[in-house]
Design a protein around this motif. Structure first.
Motif, PDB file in Angstrom:
ATOM      1  N   ARG A 109     -29.407  31.839  -7.033  1.00  0.00           N
ATOM      2  CA  ARG A 109     -30.466  30.768  -6.701  1.00  0.00           C
ATOM      3  C   ARG A 109     -29.396  29.625  -5.782  1.00  0.00           C
ATOM      4  O   ARG A 109     -28.444  29.483  -6.197  1.00  0.00           O
ATOM      5  N   TYR A 110     -30.239  29.342  -4.581  1.00  0.00           N
ATOM      6  CA  TYR A 110     -29.518  28.414  -3.811  1.00  0.00           C
ATOM      7  C   TYR A 110     -30.569  27.132  -3.754  1.00  0.00           C
ATOM      8  O   TYR A 110     -31.513  27.290  -3.343  1.00  0.00           O
ATOM      9  N   TRP A 134     -26.590  36.450   0.108  1.00  0.00           N
ATOM     10  CA  TRP A 134     -26.297  36.657  -1.160  1.00  0.00           C
ATOM     11  C   TRP A 134     -27.620  36.663  -1.950  1.00  0.00           C
ATOM     12  O   TRP A 134     -27.729  37.196  -3.022  1.00  0.00           O
ATOM     13  N   LEU A 135     -28.577  36.144  -1.368  1.00  0.00           N
ATOM     14  CA  LEU A 135     -29.891  35.725  -2.205  1.00  0.00           C
ATOM     15  C   LEU A 135     -30.589  36.880  -2.314  1.00  0.00           C
ATOM     16  O   LEU A 135     -31.616  37.168  -3.155  1.00  0.00           O
ATOM     17  N   SER A 136     -30.312  38.145  -1.483  1.00  0.00           N
ATOM     18  CA  SER A 136     -30.807  39.366  -1.703  1.00  0.00           C
ATOM     19  C   SER A 136     -30.057  40.392  -2.405  1.00  0.00           C
ATOM     20  O   SER A 136     -30.340  41.577  -2.490  1.00  0.00           O
ATOM     21  N   PHE A 161     -26.459  37.338 -16.383  1.00  0.00           N
ATOM     22  CA  PHE A 161     -26.389  35.936 -15.963  1.00  0.00           C
ATOM     23  C   PHE A 161     -27.201  35.861 -14.373  1.00  0.00           C
ATOM     24  O   PHE A 161     -27.457  36.471 -13.809  1.00  0.00           O
ATOM     25  N   ILE A 162     -27.328  34.444 -14.526  1.00  0.00           N
ATOM     26  CA  ILE A 162     -27.833  34.067 -13.030  1.00  0.00           C
ATOM     27  C   ILE A 162     -26.784  32.990 -12.430  1.00  0.00           C
ATOM     28  O   ILE A 162     -26.173  32.245 -13.155  1.00  0.00           O
ATOM     29  N   TRP A 163     -26.682  33.119 -11.109  1.00  0.00           N
ATOM     30  CA  TRP A 163     -25.681  32.380 -10.390  1.00  0.00           C
ATOM     31  C   TRP A 163     -26.499  31.330  -9.756  1.00  0.00           C
ATOM     32  O   TRP A 163     -27.328  31.649  -8.821  1.00  0.00           O
ATOM     33  N   MET A 164     -26.449  29.869  -9.882  1.00  0.00           N
ATOM     34  CA  MET A 164     -27.030  28.935  -9.474  1.00  0.00           C
ATOM     35  C   MET A 164     -25.931  27.953  -8.455  1.00  0.00           C
ATOM     36  O   MET A 164     -25.176  27.429  -8.934  1.00  0.00           O
ATOM     37  N   ILE A 165     -26.208  28.243  -7.486  1.00  0.00           N
ATOM     38  CA  ILE A 165     -25.178  27.091  -6.495  1.00  0.00           C
ATOM     39  C   ILE A 165     -26.174  26.007  -6.115  1.00  0.00           C
ATOM     40  O   ILE A 165     -27.209  26.123  -5.521  1.00  0.00           O
ATOM     41  N   ILE A 166     -25.522  24.660  -6.534  1.00  0.00           N
ATOM     42  CA  ILE A 166     -25.981  23.739  -6.064  1.00  0.00           C
ATOM     43  C   ILE A 166     -25.296  23.062  -4.861  1.00  0.00           C
ATOM     44  O   ILE A 166     -24.414  22.417  -5.222  1.00  0.00           O
ATOM     45  N   ASP A 167     -25.964  22.844  -3.699  1.00  0.00           N
ATOM     46  CA  ASP A 167     -25.450  22.374  -2.435  1.00  0.00           C
ATOM     47  C   ASP A 167     -25.454  20.854  -2.460  1.00  0.00           C
ATOM     48  O   ASP A 167     -26.771  20.378  -2.322  1.00  0.00           O
ATOM     49  N   ASP A 168     -24.354  20.205  -2.604  1.00  0.00           N
ATOM     50  CA  ASP A 168     -24.543  18.550  -2.798  1.00  0.00           C
ATOM     51  C   ASP A 168     -24.493  18.114  -1.396  1.00  0.00           C
ATOM     52  O   ASP A 168     -23.724  17.254  -1.112  1.00  0.00           O
ATOM     53  N   GLY A 169     -25.277  18.333  -0.473  1.00  0.00           N
ATOM     54  CA  GLY A 169     -25.642  17.943   0.909  1.00  0.00           C
ATOM     55  C   GLY A 169     -24.539  18.416   1.808  1.00  0.00           C
ATOM     56  O   GLY A 169     -24.047  17.490   2.557  1.00  0.00           O
ATOM     57  N   SER A 170     -23.881  19.653   1.842  1.00  0.00           N
ATOM     58  CA  SER A 170     -22.779  19.811   2.711  1.00  0.00           C
ATOM     59  C   SER A 170     -23.313  19.790   3.962  1.00  0.00           C
ATOM     60  O   SER A 170     -24.367  20.202   4.314  1.00  0.00           O
ATOM     61  N   THR A 171     -22.300  19.649   4.727  1.00  0.00           N
ATOM     62  CA  THR A 171     -22.384  19.635   6.559  1.00  0.00           C
ATOM     63  C   THR A 171     -21.544  20.653   6.914  1.00  0.00           C
ATOM     64  O   THR A 171     -21.655  20.765   8.150  1.00  0.00           O
ATOM     65  N   ASP A 172     -20.940  21.691   6.249  1.00  0.00           N
ATOM     66  CA  ASP A 172     -20.282  22.928   6.883  1.00  0.00           C
ATOM     67  C   ASP A 172     -21.427  23.839   6.857  1.00  0.00           C
ATOM     68  O   ASP A 172     -22.511  23.643   6.757  1.00  0.00           O
TER      69      ASP A 172
END
Length: 298
Positions: A64-65, A55-57, A35-46
């Motif tokens: 994928r971020y 984690w990208l390495s 699998f591939i894990w794809m994190i979709i950050d919806d404009g987080s401010t934290d």
């Protein structure tokens, strides 16, 4: 060159840096890393970006971020679907995580039974104690999602995980929402796919779910009030399905009437409704529901 993966696990996230570690550790513990894990950050401010960066390495599986402008959950789905290049996709929300054998179960089941005849797989969700949320799925090979919603198999409750063929996601995406409304439920795409395809039934836990204060399940009345056009569009889709019980049509017509009243589009909404007889029966209850929604959604 590494072998192409079968599954994209995507996680739309907004200010959930504190919860993503649990999802990451659950993926590290998977018995199969196809699998591939794809994190979709919806404009987080934290500090989501800082948490994710190491984690990208990761050399166990690809992470994928993608950071985007805040737009709501459905826009996270849109972005993940746009970028995905695997055969299958599954959404694991930022406050959820997968059991250690979930990926292996999904892929082995799909390799054994999957084909272009099916949309994908529908599986179970469990709470953190391992209890099934709601009812088990029917003991049949495949099911249409609308039949689970309308109670055809005496199944009326439960959250479920949908594993979807990426090709079919791309055929119904992107979801086109309404300006100022962020609460368009991505299940809309699953139902669009269900117009043509059934899902294979896998009566196994694919996701541990923990509902968070302020999450989608905790703010439903506010969502009804803030995104009425989105909910009306979804109710129209429900009503377009044939061979659903009258009670299902009336219930969704009541919600539809409520939504178009809140949106200020009652006349236009009547013209768009595919079940005008049900609309008329549902009108007064729908007016009452709109009043309740306005009070409880404040």
């Amino acid at each position: 060159m590494s072998q192409k993966k079968t599954l994209t696990i995507f996680t739309p996230s907004y200010n959930r840096a504190d919860l993503l570690l649990r999802a990451y550790e659950a993926l590290q513990g998977q018995s199969l890393k196809d699998f591939i894990w794809m994190i979709i950050d919806d404009g987080s401010t934290d500090n989501t970006e800082q948490v994710v960066k190491p984690w990208l390495s990761n050399d166990e599986f690809e992470v994928r971020y993608i950071k985007k402008e805040n737009g709501g959950l459905y826009t996270g789905y849109n972005k993940a679907i746009e970028l995905a290049d695997t055969e299958l996709m599954v959404c694991i929300d930022s406050d959820d995580y997968m059991p250690p054998d979930a990926v292996e179960k999904i892929i082995s089941f799909w390799k054994k039974y999957g084909s272009d005849e099916y949309a994908g797989i529908v599986g179970l969700d469990c709470d953190l104690d391992g209890n099934i949320i709601g009812d088990r799925l029917p003991d049949i090979k495949s099911v249409n999602l609308i039949d689970l919603l309308c109670g055809k198999y005496n199944i009326v409750n439960g959250d479920r995980t949908n594993v979807v063929r990426t090709k079919l996601y791309k055929e119904v995406a992107p979801m086109i929402g309404f300006e100022g409304e962020k609460n368009f439920n991505p299940h809309y795409m699953h139902l669009m796919i269900s117009k043509k395809y059934d899902f294979l039934v896998l009566n196994e836990n694919l996701r541990f779910v923990e509902y968070q204060p302020g999450g989608l399940s905790d703010t439903m009345w506010k969502q009804y009030l803030s995104s009425p056009k989105s909910f009306a569009k979804t109710r129209i889709l429900y009503l377009e399905f044939e061979n659903t019980p009258l009670s299902f049509k009336i219930r969704n017509s009541i919600h539809y009437v409520s939504s178009i009243i809140i949106a200020g589009e009652c006349v236009e909404g009547f013209k768009k409704c595919p079940r005008k007889g049900c609309f008329l029966v549902a009108f007064l209850p729908g007016v009452l529901l709109s009043i309740i929604t306005k009070r409880r959604g404040k």
